[in-house]
Design an enzyme around this catalytic site. Structure first.
Site, mmCIF file in Angstrom:
data_model
loop_
_atom_site.group_PDB
_atom_site.id
_atom_site.type_symbol
_atom_site.label_atom_id
_atom_site.label_comp_id
_atom_site.label_asym_id
_atom_site.label_seq_id
_atom_site.Cartn_x
_atom_site.Cartn_y
_atom_site.Cartn_z
ATOM 1 N N GLY A 1 0.661 -1.241 0.129
ATOM 2 C CA GLY A 1 0.134 0.053 -0.147
ATOM 3 C C GLY A 1 0.796 1.495 -0.095
ATOM 4 O O GLY A 1 0.236 2.135 0.535
ATOM 5 N N HIS B 1 0.776 0.963 -13.145
ATOM 6 C CA HIS B 1 1.331 -0.232 -13.481
ATOM 7 C C HIS B 1 2.781 0.015 -13.551
ATOM 8 O O HIS B 1 3.381 1.248 -13.989
ATOM 9 C CB HIS B 1 1.003 -0.846 -14.838
ATOM 10 C CG HIS B 1 1.614 -2.131 -15.494
ATOM 11 N ND1 HIS B 1 1.409 -3.325 -14.741
ATOM 12 C CD2 HIS B 1 2.662 -2.206 -16.304
ATOM 13 C CE1 HIS B 1 2.155 -4.187 -15.414
ATOM 14 N NE2 HIS B 1 2.984 -3.568 -16.274
ATOM 15 N N ASP C 1 -4.034 -4.597 -17.990
ATOM 16 C CA ASP C 1 -3.064 -3.611 -18.554
ATOM 17 C C ASP C 1 -3.068 -2.632 -19.738
ATOM 18 O O ASP C 1 -1.967 -2.342 -20.295
ATOM 19 C CB ASP C 1 -1.573 -4.203 -18.250
ATOM 20 C CG ASP C 1 -1.286 -4.824 -16.809
ATOM 21 O OD1 ASP C 1 -1.865 -4.224 -15.719
ATOM 22 O OD2 ASP C 1 -0.463 -5.674 -16.862
#
Ligand code: GAR
Length: 217
Positions: free
Chosen positions: A15, A112, A148
């Site tokens: 996180g 990403h 993605d």
């Protein structure tokens, strides 16, 4: 005061991007409010960190659901209860179904750790090193029903150095993730973006950044 866009951050682990988003949203003029952190893993370290930072948290354990759709319907119910308007995936390691992606089209973003469309999927840093690329980075994009893929909101490029290991490269990319994700979420929350095909156009024109050349010339 302007109302801020109620945003949920979806996590599966550490996180650190979630933390960067929560920290940015503490600023009173930030256009989004992190109203919820949701994890598919009840033991995700990010959940306790979010709680410490004063954000509502909820786990929806994918393992106790019969299938992907059932899991997502539970997530959707939680998002509805919290009146969530925007979703930001931050290290959320579950593929979403076309149903969930359509539900949130234009209102769900992901980060990403690669310069998409290069290195979709996992182990992006190891693959970039193995290919010998000189420039690597990260991407924030809208989520569409394909892994993605989706219109690109922001990218940061970093040099790949001779001495790099997977860990050192990951750390360099992660520092940039923490910069571009809060900025990209703010742009989406502010509105004024137009998406045509895969391109995202902003009503405001930003200054042209310098090129990254590696090794420098
Ligand atoms: C980040 O590097 C993020 O880009 C990546 O997982 C890491 C999560 O770290 N996401 C993906 O690989 C998604 N395909 P964090 O939990 O510290 O933010």
């Amino acid at each position: 005061m302007r109302t801020r866009v109620r945003t949920a951050v979806l996590i599966s682990g550490r996180g650190s991007n979630m933390e960067a988003l929560i920290a940015a949203a503490r600023s009173p003029d930030y256009p989004a409010e992190i109203a919820l952190v949701l994890s598919n893993r009840p033991d995700a370290p990010g959940l306790s960190r979010a709680r410490e930072m004063g954000v509502a948290v909820q786990a929806v354990d994918h393992k106790i659901h019969a299938g992907r759709e059932e899991f997502e319907r539970s997530m959707q119910a939680v998002l509805d209860i919290h009146r969530i308007q925007l979703v930001a995936m931050a290290g959320f390691m579950r593929m979403v179904t076309p149903w969930f992606a359509e539900q949130w089209r234009g209102r769900m973003i992901n980060i990403h750790p690669a310069l998409l469309p290069a290195y979709r999927g996992l182990d992006t840093h190891a693959r970039a090193l193995a290919d010998g690329v000189r420039v690597h980075g990260c991407t924030v994009h809208f989520v569409v029903p394909a892994m993605d893929e989706g219109p690109i909101l922001a990218q940061a490029a970093v040099p790949v150095l001779d001495a790099d290991t997977e860990g050192s490269l990951a750390a360099r990319v992660l520092r940039q993730e923490h910069r571009i994700y809060p900025a990209a979420l703010a742009r989406v929350a502010r509105g004024g973006l137009t998406v045509t095909g895969n391109r995202v156009y902003d009503a405001e024109t930003a200054a042209e950044p310098p090129a990254l050349v590696v090794p420098p010339v």
